[in-house]
Design a protein around this motif. Sequence first.
Motif, PDB file in Angstrom:
ATOM      1  N   THR A 200       0.849  -1.187   0.000  1.00 58.68           N
ATOM      2  CA  THR A 200       0.000   0.000   0.000  1.00 58.68           C
ATOM      3  C   THR A 200       0.887   1.241   0.000  1.00 58.68           C
ATOM      4  O   THR A 200       2.068   1.177   0.378  1.00 58.68           O
ATOM      5  N   PRO A 201       0.364   2.394  -0.423  1.00 60.95           N
ATOM      6  CA  PRO A 201       1.168   3.624  -0.415  1.00 60.95           C
ATOM      7  C   PRO A 201       1.679   3.926   0.992  1.00 60.95           C
ATOM      8  O   PRO A 201       1.016   3.625   1.987  1.00 60.95           O
ATOM      9  N   ASN A 203       2.101   6.862   2.334  1.00 61.61           N
ATOM     10  CA  ASN A 203       1.250   7.898   2.913  1.00 61.61           C
ATOM     11  C   ASN A 203       0.440   8.545   1.795  1.00 61.61           C
ATOM     12  O   ASN A 203       0.531   8.137   0.636  1.00 61.61           O
ATOM     13  N   SER A 204      -0.334   9.564   2.122  1.00 64.27           N
ATOM     14  CA  SER A 204      -1.207  10.198   1.133  1.00 64.27           C
ATOM     15  C   SER A 204      -0.450  10.937   0.042  1.00 64.27           C
ATOM     16  O   SER A 204      -1.029  11.290  -0.982  1.00 64.27           O
ATOM     17  N   ASP A 206       2.267   9.595  -1.387  1.00 62.46           N
ATOM     18  CA  ASP A 206       3.000   8.589  -2.159  1.00 62.46           C
ATOM     19  C   ASP A 206       2.215   8.219  -3.418  1.00 62.46           C
ATOM     20  O   ASP A 206       1.623   7.145  -3.513  1.00 62.46           O
ATOM     21  N   SER A 207       2.197   9.118  -4.411  1.00 59.81           N
ATOM     22  CA  SER A 207       1.417   8.880  -5.626  1.00 59.81           C
ATOM     23  C   SER A 207       1.963   7.706  -6.439  1.00 59.81           C
ATOM     24  O   SER A 207       1.203   6.938  -7.026  1.00 59.81           O
ATOM     25  N   GLY A 209       3.504   5.068  -5.261  1.00 54.83           N
ATOM     26  CA  GLY A 209       3.097   3.842  -4.566  1.00 54.83           C
ATOM     27  C   GLY A 209       1.627   3.552  -4.774  1.00 54.83           C
ATOM     28  O   GLY A 209       1.212   2.398  -4.881  1.00 54.83           O
ATOM     29  N   ALA A 210       0.823   4.612  -4.838  1.00 58.70           N
ATOM     30  CA  ALA A 210      -0.618   4.446  -5.061  1.00 58.70           C
ATOM     31  C   ALA A 210      -0.890   3.838  -6.430  1.00 58.70           C
ATOM     32  O   ALA A 210      -1.738   2.943  -6.576  1.00 58.70           O
ATOM     33  N   LYS A 212       1.147   1.951  -8.222  1.00 62.17           N
ATOM     34  CA  LYS A 212       1.586   0.548  -8.225  1.00 62.17           C
ATOM     35  C   LYS A 212       0.569  -0.350  -7.530  1.00 62.17           C
ATOM     36  O   LYS A 212       0.246  -1.428  -8.013  1.00 62.17           O
TER      37      LYS A 212
END
Length: 270
Positions: A200-201, A203-204, A206-207, A209-210, A212
């Motif tokens: 999961t990302p 944090n908010s 982490d675009s 990571g979001a 992926k």
Amino acid sequence: PTGKVSYFRVCTTDNHQGPAGADYLYKTLGYRKVYVIDDAETYGIGLAGNFVNEWKNLGGTVLGHVSEPSTTTSYVSLLTQIASLHPDVIYFGGLDSTGGILLRQQMLQVPSLKTLPFAGGDGLVTSTFANTIGLNNGGPVYATVATVDATNTPTAQTFIQQYDAAYGASALGAYSAAAYDATNILIQSIKTALANGAHTPVNSSDSAGAVKFRTAVIAAIQGISYNGVLGHTSFDSNGDTTDKVITVYKLGANSSGKPDWIFASAVTIP
């Protein structure tokens, strides 16, 4: 735009509602002459257009097809003209609130249309329509819904009992069970993505990571084979359900004697 599926649906597409409704009215009920009205909005126009195409393919007669804006308050003049053409049924493409209820009510003001059948899509299958029109108040009303009927599905009975206990016996909607399956498919796909190593990302912010993680969930949904309350669900390359079922309902009385939409038939789309 990317050429890749990014959404999925457990209900079949609306473009099948019109043809399924036409097949039922023509083949099962034996109607041959129809007048078609739509509400001049995207959903209604599409519904009506697909209905008309199938009706003509079946050999039926389309006496006319008009678009009436959802702001229309009186259809009596139009209905009077329609009555002179002697249709077997009137088909409406639109919602209960964009003409469906008013049309059905105002048919009672035209003597030869008082007992004429009225039909449409899932925009009519609401408790508001059922309660407003009521029982024994004119001709029969038929409508289609783009999903499996939960009340006639053995695997959905426990869900229905639990839903009724939580929200009341009248709260179950035409798409309640489908929404439940959709939510569980998403949950299962998130679990699958995590089990396969997705993260999961952080944090908010982490675009990357979001993106992926979302991509991993999408891949899990695409490959899912899920058995839910409405039966088995999987998706084709377009993200549409492979269980293409349209349910036909008729306005009638439920087990409590109150106005409701009653299962009439199920149509499986090839």
